[in-house]
Design a protein around this motif. Structure first.
Motif, PDB file in Angstrom:
ATOM      1  N   THR A  56       0.823  -1.209   0.000  1.00 46.48           N
ATOM      2  CA  THR A  56       0.000   0.000   0.000  1.00 46.48           C
ATOM      3  C   THR A  56       0.860   1.263   0.000  1.00 46.48           C
ATOM      4  OG1 THR A  56      -1.941  -1.039   0.946  1.00 46.48           O
ATOM      5  CG2 THR A  56      -1.616   1.272   1.487  1.00 46.48           C
ATOM      6  N   ALA A  57       1.959   1.240   0.751  1.00 45.79           N
ATOM      7  CA  ALA A  57       2.843   2.409   0.796  1.00 45.79           C
ATOM      8  C   ALA A  57       3.429   2.699  -0.594  1.00 45.79           C
ATOM      9  CB  ALA A  57       3.962   2.185   1.817  1.00 45.79           C
ATOM     10  N   PHE A  58       3.668   1.631  -1.369  1.00 46.89           N
ATOM     11  CA  PHE A  58       4.145   1.807  -2.749  1.00 46.89           C
ATOM     12  C   PHE A  58       3.085   2.521  -3.599  1.00 46.89           C
ATOM     13  CE2 PHE A  58       4.208  -0.096  -7.096  1.00 46.89           C
ATOM     14  CZ  PHE A  58       5.334   0.564  -7.564  1.00 46.89           C
ATOM     15  N   GLN A 102       4.609   2.641   6.772  1.00 46.11           N
ATOM     16  CA  GLN A 102       3.812   2.831   7.989  1.00 46.11           C
ATOM     17  C   GLN A 102       4.641   2.414   9.197  1.00 46.11           C
ATOM     18  OE1 GLN A 102       1.911   2.240  11.388  1.00 46.11           O
ATOM     19  NE2 GLN A 102       2.207   0.296  10.330  1.00 46.11           N
ATOM     20  N   SER A 103       5.098   1.161   9.202  1.00 43.84           N
ATOM     21  CA  SER A 103       5.785   0.613  10.379  1.00 43.84           C
ATOM     22  C   SER A 103       7.186   1.181  10.555  1.00 43.84           C
ATOM     23  CB  SER A 103       5.887  -0.907  10.252  1.00 43.84           C
ATOM     24  OG  SER A 103       6.673  -1.236   9.108  1.00 43.84           O
ATOM     25  N   GLY A 104       7.818   1.530   9.439  1.00 42.46           N
ATOM     26  CA  GLY A 104       9.215   1.951   9.504  1.00 42.46           C
ATOM     27  C   GLY A 104      10.172   0.791   9.733  1.00 42.46           C
ATOM     28  N   GLU A 105       9.663  -0.451   9.635  1.00 39.81           N
ATOM     29  CA  GLU A 105      10.510  -1.623   9.889  1.00 39.81           C
ATOM     30  C   GLU A 105      10.522  -2.607   8.720  1.00 39.81           C
ATOM     31  OE1 GLU A 105      12.418  -1.548  12.395  1.00 39.81           O
ATOM     32  OE2 GLU A 105      11.402  -0.144  13.758  1.00 39.81           O
ATOM     33  N   VAL A 152      -4.375  -5.072  10.116  1.00 41.44           N
ATOM     34  CA  VAL A 152      -3.262  -5.414   9.214  1.00 41.44           C
ATOM     35  C   VAL A 152      -3.401  -4.669   7.885  1.00 41.44           C
ATOM     36  CG1 VAL A 152      -2.357  -7.297   7.794  1.00 41.44           C
ATOM     37  CG2 VAL A 152      -2.552  -7.593  10.267  1.00 41.44           C
ATOM     38  N   ALA A 153      -4.626  -4.520   7.402  1.00 42.28           N
ATOM     39  CA  ALA A 153      -4.826  -3.791   6.146  1.00 42.28           C
ATOM     40  C   ALA A 153      -4.652  -2.296   6.418  1.00 42.28           C
ATOM     41  CB  ALA A 153      -6.217  -4.067   5.598  1.00 42.28           C
ATOM     42  N   SER A 154      -3.728  -1.691   5.709  1.00 43.37           N
ATOM     43  CA  SER A 154      -3.428  -0.282   5.941  1.00 43.37           C
ATOM     44  C   SER A 154      -4.535   0.617   5.376  1.00 43.37           C
ATOM     45  CB  SER A 154      -2.092   0.044   5.263  1.00 43.37           C
ATOM     46  OG  SER A 154      -1.690   1.347   5.611  1.00 43.37           O
ATOM     47  N   CYS A 160      -2.784   9.252   5.188  1.00 37.96           N
ATOM     48  CA  CYS A 160      -1.847  10.210   5.806  1.00 37.96           C
ATOM     49  C   CYS A 160      -0.518  10.265   5.027  1.00 37.96           C
ATOM     50  CB  CYS A 160      -1.606   9.861   7.272  1.00 37.96           C
ATOM     51  SG  CYS A 160      -3.035  10.253   8.324  1.00 37.96           S
ATOM     52  N   GLN A 161      -0.101   9.148   4.454  1.00 43.06           N
ATOM     53  CA  GLN A 161       1.086   9.183   3.577  1.00 43.06           C
ATOM     54  C   GLN A 161       0.821  10.102   2.391  1.00 43.06           C
ATOM     55  OE1 GLN A 161       1.262   4.964   2.807  1.00 43.06           O
ATOM     56  NE2 GLN A 161       2.537   4.541   4.603  1.00 43.06           N
ATOM     57  N   LEU A 162      -0.366   9.953   1.800  1.00 41.41           N
ATOM     58  CA  LEU A 162      -0.702  10.801   0.652  1.00 41.41           C
ATOM     59  C   LEU A 162      -0.764  12.274   1.051  1.00 41.41           C
ATOM     60  CD1 LEU A 162      -3.370   8.551  -1.119  1.00 41.41           C
ATOM     61  CD2 LEU A 162      -1.094   9.144  -1.970  1.00 41.41           C
ATOM     62  N   LEU A 238      -5.983  -4.569  -3.928  1.00 40.56           N
ATOM     63  CA  LEU A 238      -5.162  -5.161  -2.857  1.00 40.56           C
ATOM     64  C   LEU A 238      -5.978  -5.284  -1.568  1.00 40.56           C
ATOM     65  CD1 LEU A 238      -2.414  -6.130  -1.715  1.00 40.56           C
ATOM     66  CD2 LEU A 238      -1.875  -3.737  -1.230  1.00 40.56           C
ATOM     67  N   LYS A 239      -6.714  -4.227  -1.240  1.00 42.21           N
ATOM     68  CA  LYS A 239      -7.515  -4.236  -0.016  1.00 42.21           C
ATOM     69  C   LYS A 239      -8.518  -5.374  -0.071  1.00 42.21           C
ATOM     70  CE  LYS A 239      -5.816  -2.159   1.966  1.00 42.21           C
ATOM     71  NZ  LYS A 239      -4.708  -1.309   2.387  1.00 42.21           N
ATOM     72  N   LEU A 240      -9.216  -5.511  -1.214  1.00 45.85           N
ATOM     73  CA  LEU A 240     -10.235  -6.563  -1.313  1.00 45.85           C
ATOM     74  C   LEU A 240      -9.597  -7.932  -1.173  1.00 45.85           C
ATOM     75  CD1 LEU A 240     -13.331  -6.976  -1.833  1.00 45.85           C
ATOM     76  CD2 LEU A 240     -12.697  -7.549  -4.185  1.00 45.85           C
TER      77      LEU A 240
HETATM   78  C1  F6R Z   1      -1.700  -3.580   2.744  1.00 45.98           C
HETATM   79  C2  F6R Z   1      -0.573  -3.463   3.652  1.00 45.98           C
HETATM   80  C3  F6R Z   1       0.781  -3.800   3.165  1.00 45.98           C
HETATM   81  C4  F6R Z   1       1.790  -2.752   3.665  1.00 45.98           C
HETATM   82  C5  F6R Z   1       3.226  -3.151   3.292  1.00 45.98           C
HETATM   83  C6  F6R Z   1       4.226  -2.104   3.720  1.00 45.98           C
HETATM   84  O1  F6R Z   1      -2.887  -3.184   3.340  1.00 45.98           O
HETATM   85  O2  F6R Z   1      -0.769  -3.097   4.794  1.00 45.98           O
HETATM   86  O3  F6R Z   1       0.819  -3.892   1.774  1.00 45.98           O
HETATM   87  O4  F6R Z   1       1.452  -1.516   3.112  1.00 45.98           O
HETATM   88  O5  F6R Z   1       3.534  -4.372   3.911  1.00 45.98           O
HETATM   89  O6  F6R Z   1       4.235  -1.918   5.102  1.00 45.98           O
HETATM   90  P1  F6R Z   1       4.894  -0.638   5.740  1.00 45.98           P
HETATM   91  O7  F6R Z   1       4.109   0.539   5.301  1.00 45.98           O
HETATM   92  O8  F6R Z   1       4.820  -0.855   7.234  1.00 45.98           O
HETATM   93  O9  F6R Z   1       6.305  -0.568   5.243  1.00 45.98           O
END
Ligand code: F6R
Length: 362
Positions: A56-58, A102-105, A152-154, A160-162, A238-240
């Motif tokens: 999702t971040a991509f 999101q996680s930074g990890e 788990v689903a972002s 907020c990234q956007l 992806l979300k679905l």
């Molecule tokens: C989809 C989802 C994943 C994350 C991906 C990156 O809903 O949550 O595709 O976006 O694993 O994770 P971060 O943003 O933590 O690097």
């Protein structure tokens, strides 16, 4: 704490007007109608930008590419993190690398950060966890103020990234002399309006829940969009798939006739993302190709688009918005459709099978 919500994901979807508002007030000087320039970033001196992230971040990065190119006239190289560093792109010791996480990890994103660093690039990151490794290893860490994301689903981290990237694009456009004061005020104004429009959009939830009854019975779904709606189509798919386990694909609307149209029949719903902008006509002609083959269309548009659309299975009418911010707005019905479909199917919405919130292996 889920509060009154059945799932964290539902709560996190609902929080978006508020957390996007927080994020924007961090990155914009709202009273002056200007974007704040992050300390240490000199966009006027940059000739290229590389963006990388996963999942999702991509997709947030893909939207940002359209924005950086259009509003800051900045060439952007973008790839998923697990490919970027193995491609051996010639980085020539300069430029800025932007990592989004999101996680930074996320292991692949972190490895890409280190690769870019080794190649002599300056590193900025868009991160939701300020104490994370990616934030700490960046020259400039741009925070998304989404608050903890548990599902788990972002969802809220994505919008907020956007919001963060949109603010950064405005700062870049000004620094590069592409945006004048009026242009900047217009784009900042569009962002300031956004939380209200997002709250308005979330009111479509009962209609989307109704639509999800149909989705819960299908085996495949297609999502189509052009321009900045294209990454949102991929995000919707992806979300679905990740929470309902229904097979879904997001495509650029113009690619339909180059293959995926073979999948279209009356059993495959096709979600078409088409705000009434300069690409609308083209997207609608792709939509008609689907309709002619018996495809069931779900059109996501605004009032002007709905008027020009013709027959669909369902038309979701979003508030009309500045084209700059439509990708952020159109993400919301994608999240709600996936959420309610998964709830009807009885899957574990917050903890879908096989997935982890933070992917720390490569
Ligand atoms: C989809 C989802 C994943 C994350 C991906 C990156 O809903 O949550 O595709 O976006 O694993 O994770 P971060 O943003 O933590 O690097």
């Amino acid at each position: 704490d889920k509060g009154n919500y059945r799932h964290f994901m539902a709560k996190e979807i609902a929080e978006q007007p508020e957390v996007v508002g927080h994020t924007l007030s961090h990155h914009l000087d709202m009273s002056a109608g200007r974007a704040r320039v992050p300390e240490g970033l000199d966009f006027a001196a940059l000739d290229r930008l590389a963006i990388s992230a996963c999942g999702t971040a991509f997709y947030a990065g893909l939207v940002a590419r359209y924005w950086f190119e259009k509003y800051a006239r900045m060439p952007v190289d973008i790839d998923i993190a697990s490919e970027f560093r193995y491609r051996e792109p010639p980085l020539n010791g300069g430029g800025l690398g932007i990592l989004i996480s999101q996680s930074g990890e996320t292991a692949d994103t972190l490895a890409t950060l280190r690769h870019c660093r080794q190649q002599g690039m300056q590193i900025a990151s868009v991160v939701n966890v300020p104490t994370s490794t990616i934030a700490r290893e960046s020259d400039v860490a741009l925070p998304t103020l989404a608050g903890p994301e548990i599902g788990v689903a972002s969802t809220k981290a994505f919008t907020c990234q956007l919001a963060t990237l949109a603010s950064l694009v405005i700062a870049a456009g000004r620094a590069r002399g592409v945006l004048g004061a009026d242009d900047e005020a217009e784009l900042v104004g569009a962002l300031i309006e956004l939380p209200r429009l997002m709250a308005e959009t979330l009111k479509l939830e009962p209609q989307i829940e109704e639509l999800a009854r149909t989705f819960a019975k299908v085996q495949d779904a297609l999502y189509l969009g052009r321009g900045t709606s294209y990454p949102i189509a991929m995000e919707g798919a992806l979300k679905l798939k990740e929470i309902s386990y229904i097979h879904a694909e997001g495509y650029a609307a113009g690619e339909l006739k180059h293959g995926p149209i073979a999948l279209v029949d009356e059993k495959v719903p096709v979600v078409v993302l088409a705000p009434f902008d300069n690409l609308f006509e083209k997207t609608v002609s792709n939509m008609q190709e689907v309709a002619a083959r018996g495809g069931k269309i779900v059109l996501v548009t605004d009032a002007a688009g709905a008027e020009h659309a013709g027959e669909t299975l369902k038309t979701l009418v979003l508030p009309s918005a500045h084209p700059f911010v439509t990708p952020i707005l159109y993400a919301l019905p994608m999240q709600l459709l996936a959420y309610h479909t998964a709830v009807f199917m009885g899957t574990d919405v917050d903890q879908p099978r096989n997935l982890a919130k933070s992917v720390t292996v490569e």
